[in-house]
Design a protein around this motif. Structure first.
Motif, mmCIF file in Angstrom:
data_model
loop_
_atom_site.group_PDB
_atom_site.id
_atom_site.type_symbol
_atom_site.label_atom_id
_atom_site.label_comp_id
_atom_site.label_asym_id
_atom_site.label_seq_id
_atom_site.Cartn_x
_atom_site.Cartn_y
_atom_site.Cartn_z
ATOM 1 N N CYS A 13 0.834 -1.211 0.000
ATOM 2 C CA CYS A 13 0.000 0.000 0.000
ATOM 3 C C CYS A 13 0.865 1.256 0.000
ATOM 4 N N ALA A 14 1.934 1.238 0.796
ATOM 5 C CA ALA A 14 2.824 2.403 0.857
ATOM 6 C C ALA A 14 3.549 2.599 -0.463
ATOM 7 N N TRP A 15 4.010 1.502 -1.068
ATOM 8 C CA TRP A 15 4.719 1.598 -2.348
ATOM 9 C C TRP A 15 3.786 2.045 -3.458
ATOM 10 N N GLN A 16 2.554 1.537 -3.429
ATOM 11 C CA GLN A 16 1.562 1.937 -4.426
ATOM 12 C C GLN A 16 1.247 3.422 -4.318
ATOM 13 N N GLU A 17 1.093 3.899 -3.100
ATOM 14 C CA GLU A 17 0.766 5.316 -2.891
ATOM 15 C C GLU A 17 1.872 6.213 -3.435
ATOM 16 N N LYS A 18 3.108 5.753 -3.319
ATOM 17 C CA LYS A 18 4.253 6.543 -3.766
ATOM 18 C C LYS A 18 4.417 6.507 -5.283
ATOM 19 N N ASN A 19 4.100 5.363 -5.891
ATOM 20 C CA ASN A 19 4.333 5.182 -7.326
ATOM 21 C C ASN A 19 3.121 5.457 -8.197
ATOM 22 N N HIS A 20 1.939 5.324 -7.631
ATOM 23 C CA HIS A 20 0.732 5.436 -8.443
ATOM 24 C C HIS A 20 0.585 6.799 -9.120
ATOM 25 N N PRO A 21 0.812 7.923 -8.426
ATOM 26 C CA PRO A 21 0.668 9.228 -9.106
ATOM 27 C C PRO A 21 1.585 9.365 -10.313
ATOM 28 N N TRP A 22 2.778 8.766 -10.221
ATOM 29 C CA TRP A 22 3.732 8.835 -11.333
ATOM 30 C C TRP A 22 3.257 7.977 -12.493
ATOM 31 N N LEU A 23 2.724 6.772 -12.205
ATOM 32 C CA LEU A 23 2.212 5.908 -13.264
ATOM 33 C C LEU A 23 1.011 6.532 -13.964
ATOM 34 N N GLU A 24 0.208 7.292 -13.211
ATOM 35 C CA GLU A 24 -0.993 7.895 -13.793
ATOM 36 C C GLU A 24 -0.655 8.890 -14.901
ATOM 37 N N LEU A 25 0.583 9.372 -14.920
ATOM 38 C CA LEU A 25 0.990 10.336 -15.943
ATOM 39 C C LEU A 25 1.384 9.666 -17.255
ATOM 40 N N SER A 26 1.413 8.336 -17.275
ATOM 41 C CA SER A 26 1.964 7.643 -18.437
ATOM 42 C C SER A 26 1.027 7.679 -19.637
ATOM 43 N N ASP A 27 1.630 7.795 -20.813
ATOM 44 C CA ASP A 27 0.928 7.687 -22.091
ATOM 45 C C ASP A 27 1.420 6.428 -22.799
ATOM 46 N N VAL A 28 0.550 5.849 -23.603
ATOM 47 C CA VAL A 28 0.903 4.664 -24.393
ATOM 48 C C VAL A 28 0.664 5.004 -25.859
ATOM 49 N N HIS A 29 1.659 4.720 -26.716
ATOM 50 C CA HIS A 29 1.571 5.052 -28.137
ATOM 51 C C HIS A 29 1.702 3.762 -28.950
ATOM 52 N N ARG A 30 0.836 3.626 -29.966
ATOM 53 C CA ARG A 30 0.792 2.383 -30.737
ATOM 54 C C ARG A 30 0.625 2.697 -32.219
ATOM 55 N N GLU A 31 1.367 1.964 -33.063
ATOM 56 C CA GLU A 31 1.236 2.133 -34.511
ATOM 57 C C GLU A 31 1.683 0.843 -35.200
ATOM 58 N N THR A 32 1.014 0.497 -36.309
ATOM 59 C CA THR A 32 1.324 -0.720 -37.063
ATOM 60 C C THR A 32 1.788 -0.367 -38.467
ATOM 61 N N THR A 33 2.905 -0.979 -38.892
ATOM 62 C CA THR A 33 3.427 -0.850 -40.256
ATOM 63 C C THR A 33 3.748 -2.241 -40.775
ATOM 64 N N GLU A 34 3.255 -2.577 -41.965
ATOM 65 C CA GLU A 34 3.562 -3.886 -42.572
ATOM 66 C C GLU A 34 3.290 -5.046 -41.603
#
Length: 317
Positions: free
Chosen positions: A165-186
């Motif tokens: 719980c303590a580790w999640q509280e510390k890391n979760h706000p940082w993970l919430e900022l993440s973006d995921v980018h996806r693209e397909t070629t051939e």
């Protein structure tokens, strides 16, 4: 088919129906649908997915948009998970996925710039094949019993300890900022997840630089065997510099993507003398007949924490 003679299969659990809606909770056991390892969910978080293979309608005011390159892509919310990988399965996936890909900045009193915690992974919701087990310690990992405890009255019967719980509280706000980018070629799909890691001071060079980690998955959506041969990166910094990086393979490998092993996942790092920037580029693949083709890496932003949230933290006991 490749089971050594004399070896027998053991039942590890019972499959459950994958969730079409909602999210999996802490303690959910699963098989990874692409890499096949056993794992357990530590906690979920919401990321913004920019899929350049999906045509975006006219964007409404206030929506998150990734407008790099020729396409304007609308971001949608998507669930990801921080998970533990069963240590017994790590040797079997090491040629397809780094099992020490989740890295953290070291403390200032530590001489190492980065360190990795073995057997952590980031998993998309659709990668999870949930199952249940009657085993009270179904996952072998050095952090399993530090993070989770068995409670037969709960579903799933593994609940978070205070340390998780303590580790999640510390890391979760940082993970919430993440973006995921996806693209397909051939028929090769590239997925990128960049993570801001914080600022570092270089004593030898005398300047401060921002550091990011980026996780990349390459997936072959076709039956034709292809091999990654080269990478070509362009890295733009807000300071005005544009860097070109070319090289053989990635992380010292030139992975083969086939119908049997269609995916490869790795992690790397980049530093800028600025608070933000962009990266894009191509991977060059080779076909069995010797011909080559380039696969686009979707452009992605390198953004520092604008609201000064605490950068990712490792484990301290």
């Amino acid at each position: 088919r490749n089971r050594p003679e004399g070896k027998v299969l053991e039942t590890v659990g019972v499959f459950e129906a994958p969730k079409q809606h909602g999210k999996y909770e802490t303690g959910q056991l699963f098989l990874h649908s692409v890499f096949g390892y056993r794992g357990i969910v530590l906690f979920p978080w919401q990321a913004r997915l920019y899929d350049r293979d999906v045509a975006s309608p006219v964007t409404e005011k206030g929506e998150n948009v990734a407008g790099h390159g020729s396409k304007e892509v609308k971001g949608k919310t998507h669930t990801y998970y921080q998970v533990l990988i069963d240590a017994r399965d790590c040797p079997h996936i090491s040629q397809r996925s780094q099992t020490e890909a989740v890295t953290f900045l070291a403390n200032h009193d530590d001489s190492r710039a980065l360190y990795a915690i073995p057997g952590l992974d980031y998993v998309s919701h659709e990668d999870i094949l949930p199952y249940s087990s009657t085993d009270q310690v179904p996952i072998q990992h050095e952090l399993f019993e530090r993070f989770l405890m068995y409670d037969q009255t709960k579903v799933p019967p593994f609940v978070a300890r205070d340390t998780l719980c303590a580790w999640q509280e510390k890391n979760h706000p940082w993970l919430e900022l993440s973006d995921v980018h996806r693209e397909t070629t051939e028929n090769i799909r590239v997925t990128v997840i960049p993570f801001y890691m914080g600022m570092r001071v270089s004593q030898s060079l005398g300047f401060v630089f921002a550091q990011w980690r980026y996780c990349i998955r390459l997936e072959n959506l076709d039956s034709e065997v292809v091999q990654l041969r080269e990478r070509h990166w362009r890295i733009f910094s807000l300071s005005g510099t544009l860097e070109t990086v070319r090289g053989r393979g990635v992380v010292g490998r030139e992975p083969v993507l086939s119908k049997e092993q269609p995916a490869f996942q790795y992690s790397s790092h980049v530093s800028l003398q600025a608070s933000s920037g962009h990266m894009w580029g191509t991977f060059r693949f080779e076909r069995p007949d010797g011909s080559h083709f380039d696969v686009r890496i979707p452009p992605f932003s390198l953004e520092s924490n604008k609201d000064e949230k605490t950068p990712p933290s490792g484990l301290h006991w």
